[in-house]
Design an enzyme around this catalytic site. Structure first.
Site, PDB file in Angstrom:
ATOM      1  N   CYS A   1       0.831  -1.209   0.000  1.00  0.00           N
ATOM      2  CA  CYS A   1       0.000   0.000   0.000  1.00  0.00           C
ATOM      3  C   CYS A   1       0.870   1.267   0.000  1.00  0.00           C
ATOM      4  O   CYS A   1       0.460   2.305  -0.504  1.00  0.00           O
ATOM      5  CB  CYS A   1      -0.914   0.009   1.217  1.00  0.00           C
ATOM      6  SG  CYS A   1      -2.114  -1.319   1.229  1.00  0.00           S
TER       7      CYS A   1
ATOM      8  N   CYS B   1       0.093 -28.265   4.571  1.00  0.00           N
ATOM      9  CA  CYS B   1      -1.077 -29.120   4.818  1.00  0.00           C
ATOM     10  C   CYS B   1      -1.109 -30.361   3.940  1.00  0.00           C
ATOM     11  O   CYS B   1      -2.009 -31.191   4.079  1.00  0.00           O
ATOM     12  CB  CYS B   1      -2.365 -28.317   4.655  1.00  0.00           C
ATOM     13  SG  CYS B   1      -2.810 -27.972   2.939  1.00  0.00           S
TER      14      CYS B   1
HETATM   15 ZN   LIG Z   1      -1.699 -26.154   2.036  1.00  0.00          ZN
END
Ligand SMILES: [Zn+2]
Length: 239
Positions: free
Chosen positions: A180, A238
């Site tokens: 920004c 994950c």
């Molecule tokens: Zn992931």
């Protein structure tokens, strides 16, 4: 409960949802533009305990969009001003401030016992830390980011959705993305994205159906996109 009757009158929240909110602990990392909107909405909605984490001071150019701060606050710590203002908004909930930047070492202490973590930062590094920690500990994490005229948000709910690194795989270039301070920000964008994040947090906390897509909204051209995200098999967090 009169204070929250507009919440409880809404059937999807109801009295049982409001009681769940009153027993919840939310951690908001970063109390700038996004964090200010998220914290305001969650404090007014009656989240029982809100922890804020930030270590910046208030600059005059923050006032364009950071709703917790006024002219007299310039030069003060964001954290102490934010905590004071939120306590004025709702004295019946617990507001706690931690004057630190989130890092890999303090993540456990700051977000370890939370029911949800909400992203009010403007940097990828703490987001990757929140993402990894929350996936490992099974804590829902609501990502949000804003820039120029658009913003994005995505719910990372362990075992139910892909994670942040499935959406934005970590590369050596991640800290070279525009900010920004370089290309600006329309001040209404964090109001919208922060409000969506707060809504998603409330939905997750009460067990309602939450968004499983990447939400992208551009206020300048009024485009609203919901992008399906697939779990990456080789995701290092994950996968
Ligand atoms: Zn992931």
């Amino acid at each position: 409960m009169k204070r929250y009757c507009r919440n409880t009158d809404f059937s999807e929240i109801g009295t049982s949802g409001q009681e769940m909110l009153s027993k919840s602990r939310a951690v908001i990392v970063g109390v700038g533009a996004l964090g200010g909107v998220i914290a305001t909405n969650l404090a007014r909605a009656g989240i029982g305990k809100i922890t804020l984490c930030d270590n910046d001071t208030i600059d005059i150019h923050n006032l364009q969009r950071q709703i917790l701060y006024d002219e007299g606050d310039v030069g003060s710590q964001k954290l102490t001003t934010a905590v004071d203002n939120l306590r004025d908004m709702n004295s019946e909930i617990k507001i706690e401030g931690i004057q630190e930047h989130l890092n890999a070492k303090n993540a456990s202490r700051i977000i370890g016992s939370s029911d949800i973590v909400i992203d009010g930062t403007d940097k990828m590094e703490p987001r990757y830390i929140m993402n990894r920690y929350c996936v490992e500990k099974g804590i829902p994490y609501v990502y949000g980011g804003v820039l120029a005229s658009y913003g994005m948000t995505f719910n990372i709910v362990p075992d139910a959705t892909p994670c942040l690194e499935c959406v934005f795989p970590k590369t050596k270039e991640f800290d070279k993305l525009p900010t920004c301070s370089e290309i600006g920000i329309v001040n209404t964008v964090p109001m919208i994205i922060g409000s969506i994040q707060a809504t998603e947090a409330i939905k997750i906390l009460i067990g309602a159906n939450y968004s499983k897509e990447l939400i992208i909204y551009d206020v300048w051209i009024h485009s609203f996109d919901k992008v399906p995200i697939k779990k990456r098999e080789d995701c290092c967090v994950c996968g």
